[in-house]
Design an enzyme around this catalytic site. Structure first.
Site, PDB file in Angstrom:
ATOM      1  N   CYS B  66      42.172  -3.151   7.611  1.00  0.00           N
ATOM      2  CA  CYS B  66      42.947  -1.981   6.612  1.00  0.00           C
ATOM      3  C   CYS B  66      42.071  -1.340   6.005  1.00  0.00           C
ATOM      4  O   CYS B  66      41.306  -1.924   5.120  1.00  0.00           O
ATOM      5  CB  CYS B  66      44.024  -2.692   6.047  1.00  0.00           C
ATOM      6  SG  CYS B  66      44.894  -1.471   5.203  1.00  0.00           S
ATOM      7  N   ARG B  69      42.889  -0.413   1.331  1.00  0.00           N
ATOM      8  CA  ARG B  69      42.889  -1.644   0.320  1.00  0.00           C
ATOM      9  C   ARG B  69      42.700  -1.338  -1.041  1.00  0.00           C
ATOM     10  O   ARG B  69      43.004  -2.185  -1.837  1.00  0.00           O
ATOM     11  CB  ARG B  69      42.194  -2.755   1.117  1.00  0.00           C
ATOM     12  CG  ARG B  69      42.723  -3.325   2.227  1.00  0.00           C
ATOM     13  CD  ARG B  69      42.089  -4.643   2.668  1.00  0.00           C
ATOM     14  NE  ARG B  69      40.658  -4.263   3.660  1.00  0.00           N
ATOM     15  CZ  ARG B  69      39.638  -4.994   3.869  1.00  0.00           C
ATOM     16  NH1 ARG B  69      39.520  -6.190   3.323  1.00  0.00           N
ATOM     17  NH2 ARG B  69      38.798  -4.622   4.398  1.00  0.00           N
ATOM     18  N   TRP B 239      51.130   4.364   3.384  1.00  0.00           N
ATOM     19  CA  TRP B 239      51.247   5.593   4.010  1.00  0.00           C
ATOM     20  C   TRP B 239      50.298   6.091   5.306  1.00  0.00           C
ATOM     21  O   TRP B 239      49.584   5.116   5.283  1.00  0.00           O
ATOM     22  CB  TRP B 239      51.112   6.891   2.937  1.00  0.00           C
ATOM     23  CG  TRP B 239      49.829   6.699   2.158  1.00  0.00           C
ATOM     24  CD1 TRP B 239      48.770   6.983   2.527  1.00  0.00           C
ATOM     25  CD2 TRP B 239      50.227   5.966   0.868  1.00  0.00           C
ATOM     26  NE1 TRP B 239      48.040   6.751   1.351  1.00  0.00           N
ATOM     27  CE2 TRP B 239      48.727   6.084   0.570  1.00  0.00           C
ATOM     28  CE3 TRP B 239      50.977   5.140  -0.044  1.00  0.00           C
ATOM     29  CZ2 TRP B 239      48.454   5.481  -0.683  1.00  0.00           C
ATOM     30  CZ3 TRP B 239      50.650   4.645  -0.932  1.00  0.00           C
ATOM     31  CH2 TRP B 239      49.283   4.455  -1.261  1.00  0.00           C
ATOM     32  N   GLU B 244      45.789   8.245  12.643  1.00  0.00           N
ATOM     33  CA  GLU B 244      46.776   7.229  13.336  1.00  0.00           C
ATOM     34  C   GLU B 244      47.660   7.879  14.140  1.00  0.00           C
ATOM     35  O   GLU B 244      48.128   7.634  15.347  1.00  0.00           O
ATOM     36  CB  GLU B 244      47.492   6.218  12.390  1.00  0.00           C
ATOM     37  CG  GLU B 244      46.563   5.454  11.468  1.00  0.00           C
ATOM     38  CD  GLU B 244      47.575   4.499  10.609  1.00  0.00           C
ATOM     39  OE1 GLU B 244      48.064   3.703  11.295  1.00  0.00           O
ATOM     40  OE2 GLU B 244      47.458   5.036   9.315  1.00  0.00           O
TER      41      GLU B 244
HETATM   42  C1  HEM Z   1      48.560   2.468   1.247  1.00  0.00           C
HETATM   43  C2  HEM Z   1      48.219   2.897   2.235  1.00  0.00           C
HETATM   44  C3  HEM Z   1      47.660   2.526   3.694  1.00  0.00           C
HETATM   45  C4  HEM Z   1      46.989   2.967   4.369  1.00  0.00           C
HETATM   46  C5  HEM Z   1      46.176   4.607   4.398  1.00  0.00           C
HETATM   47  C6  HEM Z   1      46.462   1.865   5.374  1.00  0.00           C
HETATM   48  C7  HEM Z   1      45.380   2.326   6.569  1.00  0.00           C
HETATM   49  C8  HEM Z   1      45.485   1.366   7.482  1.00  0.00           C
HETATM   50  C9  HEM Z   1      44.924   1.761   8.753  1.00  0.00           C
HETATM   51  C10 HEM Z   1      44.367   3.323   9.461  1.00  0.00           C
HETATM   52  C11 HEM Z   1      44.919   0.823   9.753  1.00  0.00           C
HETATM   53  C12 HEM Z   1      44.571   0.743  11.138  1.00  0.00           C
HETATM   54  C13 HEM Z   1      45.902   0.954  12.054  1.00  0.00           C
HETATM   55  C14 HEM Z   1      45.663   1.004  13.598  1.00  0.00           C
HETATM   56  O1  HEM Z   1      44.505   1.533  14.026  1.00  0.00           O
HETATM   57  O2  HEM Z   1      46.475   0.501  14.224  1.00  0.00           O
HETATM   58  C15 HEM Z   1      45.470  -0.292   8.913  1.00  0.00           C
HETATM   59  C16 HEM Z   1      45.643  -1.640   9.404  1.00  0.00           C
HETATM   60  C17 HEM Z   1      46.369  -2.763   8.688  1.00  0.00           C
HETATM   61  N1  HEM Z   1      46.914  -2.407   7.370  1.00  0.00           N
HETATM   62 FE1  HEM Z   1      46.762  -1.069   6.024  1.00  0.00          FE
HETATM   63  N2  HEM Z   1      47.197   0.724   5.114  1.00  0.00           N
HETATM   64  C18 HEM Z   1      47.977   1.115   3.959  1.00  0.00           C
HETATM   65  C19 HEM Z   1      48.706   0.102   3.561  1.00  0.00           C
HETATM   66  C20 HEM Z   1      48.577  -1.352   3.980  1.00  0.00           C
HETATM   67  C21 HEM Z   1      49.475  -2.361   3.302  1.00  0.00           C
HETATM   68  C22 HEM Z   1      50.628  -1.985   1.994  1.00  0.00           C
HETATM   69  C23 HEM Z   1      49.591  -3.488   3.822  1.00  0.00           C
HETATM   70  C24 HEM Z   1      49.815  -4.701   3.737  1.00  0.00           C
HETATM   71  C25 HEM Z   1      50.474  -5.201   2.633  1.00  0.00           C
HETATM   72  C26 HEM Z   1      48.283  -3.228   4.868  1.00  0.00           C
HETATM   73  C27 HEM Z   1      47.802  -4.162   5.739  1.00  0.00           C
HETATM   74  C28 HEM Z   1      47.341  -3.726   7.079  1.00  0.00           C
HETATM   75  C29 HEM Z   1      47.141  -4.632   8.287  1.00  0.00           C
HETATM   76  C30 HEM Z   1      47.361  -6.073   8.226  1.00  0.00           C
HETATM   77  C31 HEM Z   1      46.535  -3.847   9.298  1.00  0.00           C
HETATM   78  C32 HEM Z   1      46.006  -4.256  10.431  1.00  0.00           C
HETATM   79  C33 HEM Z   1      47.396  -4.135  11.483  1.00  0.00           C
HETATM   80  C34 HEM Z   1      47.044  -4.513  12.954  1.00  0.00           C
HETATM   81  O3  HEM Z   1      46.150  -5.270  13.298  1.00  0.00           O
HETATM   82  O4  HEM Z   1      48.121  -4.190  13.724  1.00  0.00           O
HETATM   83  N3  HEM Z   1      48.246  -1.907   4.806  1.00  0.00           N
HETATM   84  N4  HEM Z   1      45.751   0.460   7.493  1.00  0.00           N
END
Ligand code: HEM
Ligand code: HEM
Lengths: 370, 370
Positions: B66, B69, B239, B244
């Protein structure tokens, strides 16, 4: 006396692979008897041309950061191990530039100089690539030329090089050092250096930026390691993938840093990163590179084609029952990542495992560390 | 009786971290005495709201894939562990969508349902994300809608969902299954679903492609693992980062595969990959996404800003004496890689180490494997 176990082990493993892949596994025993005797006697052994040349190809095939490996078997290897004189070596490097450039129809080539001795000392080329543009630091903290080469430029000046015309594209001289001797340098004759001025297929003003790049990417700072023998000077080249020039050399903030200039000329809003001015400038820069090289008749590959080639390489390797190792972060091109086929290769199924023969980083030559 | 050592170890380690990071390390012993007694008695323990909520935040902070973070500490955690009825759960999910969308000013939020029992069974949400577009296979092998969701669409239809209007953007119903019971589904009320039609800042024809995407990326298939307690249903959202949608969902050949269509509308030569039509189409698509979301007043981040934020996150973490772990291939955005700051983060200094609490992949819910 004096046999280094690990050298013997590496020699044995490589020779076994050599004869296995050549389809003559039974020839191994005879050669191994010879080599192990030679190792006993001298602590090292002299590789045959075939052993050297196949080892160089395997070093390429095993280079996990290289997307160009489909063509590994086509590497031309020049055996220059016998050269002991700096002038001869410098001439051999100039000859490499000329032969590999091949009038624009670039050939993948390697020139191997003498191996390191038992103290780990051997010939070193001080240039990171045979062709490099000087970087001159200015009093205001900026650099004229390629900031990557500031240190090498300083070394060259210290050795008596007078410097070029102080353009952004002054070619540095070749610098060579043999163990126990002073470094020696020479200017590269202009006639062997092919360069391409950058123009854009649709944007006439692009030419006025005055950008240019050399045709031949020849890496000269890596150590070639084959079967327990180390060659600290074994410059090699393929041909450019356009993103290397467009999306790194001219884009990177600590290189020519051209994105803001180009984005402004494109009329983009460089105040807001969400206008994607960086991405747009980068794509136009890479387009200019591909177009200019093609127009000039200089071989180049775009990152989509290179990605397809790499996928084909991986399939061919797997067809041979071999694993494909890769460093994903280097294999995936620096722009358009998800639009290339390599993006979808699974990192976990292709871990970055370092097999030998291979090409290795080594300490900067002027640090004195062997 | 029945105490699982690893559960106790994980509980202990997490509670120690909890009180340490809360600045009250001495409070640990009392709580640990309680929890270990509860573990002895029941094999598990009930986390306080603070333990749950801080654990969820740490799970985010530890998510190596992610880029978002920086904002880990701002996660809003809704405690819905007490819900035992499918209708209540479905309503809670709808409420999550509404609260998190927040009229376009998206909030990072997580809704935690009941933990798994000792057999590892707990509530499961069948949708990979709360909002998902159906994918209907056509006789000719193509798919109407999102090919990623063909299997989920089939499941929904098998459960009695009648399907939507067969557009490319039919919202799938929510599907929930409790241990030992049949899956239950409901349509998501349209009024809680914010969608953004895609238009381009400079290209009027873009709107006629009829593309749209939902505002809220809420992942609902991962397992939340905190201090020895596993929550198989804990949907969370942030968000969107524009790439993406633009550079994956609409670009990927096995998703909406829009690059050839857009490149043709842009008048690019799609016969020659060296025209960089893919890269150019991708950049315009991502521009359209950013522009459309901003215009609609829906929170979104571009990949340059997100990269800067991530670098800031890494600095803040290091300032706290913590290591930053990352999966480079996921953190670096799918376009414009080398134009972002995260590209230059050293993989070797930020290895992909999985700390707990964390969010984990789990078997597809309909496979029956717990
Ligand atoms: C606040 C805005 C956030 C942004 C801009 C963001 C951005 C991203 C992006 C761009 C990815 C890659 C997605 C992909 O390529 O499929 C990602 C993956 C991930 N994010 Fe975030 N994220 C946010 C919030 C969160 C939150 C709130 C959580 C958990 C509480 C989180 C946990 C994760 C996890 C676990 C992944 C891996 C998902 C997977 O393996 O399919 N993210 N995030
Ligand atoms: C034939 C055309 C070739 C192409 C298109 C190609 C392409 C590339 C590219 C794009 C990189 C990444 C460069 C960077 O990001 O700095 C790379 C790295 C590399 N290539 Fe190739 N390559 C070719 C030939 C070769 C040959 C002939 C060899 C060796 C015999 C080789 C060995 C390597 C090695 C060792 C690296 C890593 C260099 C480093 O770490 O600095 N490549 N190649």
């Amino acid at each position: 006396a004096g046999q280094d176990t690990s050298v013997a082990e590496e020699a044995r493993a490589y020779l076994a692979q050599f004869y296995r892949e050549k389809g003559a596994p039974r020839a191994f025993e005879v050669r191994w008897a010879q080599v192990s005797a030679e190792l006993q006697r001298t602590g090292t052994y002299v590789q045959t041309y075939d052993e050297l040349s196949f080892g160089a190809k395997l070093a390429w095939r095993n280079s996990t950061r290289c997307i160009g490996r489909l063509f590994w078997n086509g590497l031309e290897v020049r055996d220059m191990r016998h050269l002991t004189d700096e002038d001869e070596i410098l001439s051999a490097l100039v000859e490499h530039i000329e032969l590999a450039t091949h009038g624009g129809n670039l050939r993948a080539m390697m020139t191997v100089l003498a191996p390191a001795n038992r103290a780990g000392e051997g010939p070193r080329i001080w240039n990171g690539q045979l062709l490099r543009y000087a970087g001159y630091p200015n009093p205001d903290g900026t650099v004229t030329g390629d900031p990557m080469n500031v240190e090498l430029t300083t070394k060259a000046l210290e050795l008596g090089w007078k410097g070029g015309a102080r353009t952004r594209f002054d070619l540095l001289p070749l610098i060579v050092k043999l163990p126990g001797r002073e470094p020696r340098w020479m200017e590269i004759p202009r006639r062997v250096v092919r360069e391409v001025p950058l123009v854009h297929p649709d944007l006439p003003w692009f030419a006025s930026l005055g950008l240019r790049w050399y045709a031949l990417p020849a890496v000269s700072e890596l150590l070639l390691d084959i079967g327990g023998v180390k060659y600290p000077a074994a410059p090699f080249n393929g041909w450019y993938m356009a993103t290397e020039i467009g999306a790194r050399n001219f884009s990177d903030p600590y290189r020519y840093n051209m994105l803001p200039v180009i984005a402004e000329r494109l009329g983009l809003d460089i105040q807001r990163s969400s206008s994607l001015w960086r991405d747009r400038a980068q794509v136009e820069l890479v387009r200019a590179v591909v177009h200019s090289f093609e127009r000039a008749g200089v071989k180049i590959v775009d990152h989509h084609t290179a990605s397809e080639d790499f996928v084909q390489f991986a399939q061919a390797e797997q067809g041979q029952g071999r694993c494909v190792h890769m460093r994903w972060s280097w294999i995936v091109p620096p722009i358009g990542g998800s639009a290339t086929s390599v993006f979808y290769m699974d990192e976990d199924r292709h871990p970055d495992v370092t097999l030998k023969p291979n090409l290795f980083y080594q300490p900067k030559p002027w640090t004195g560390a062997a």
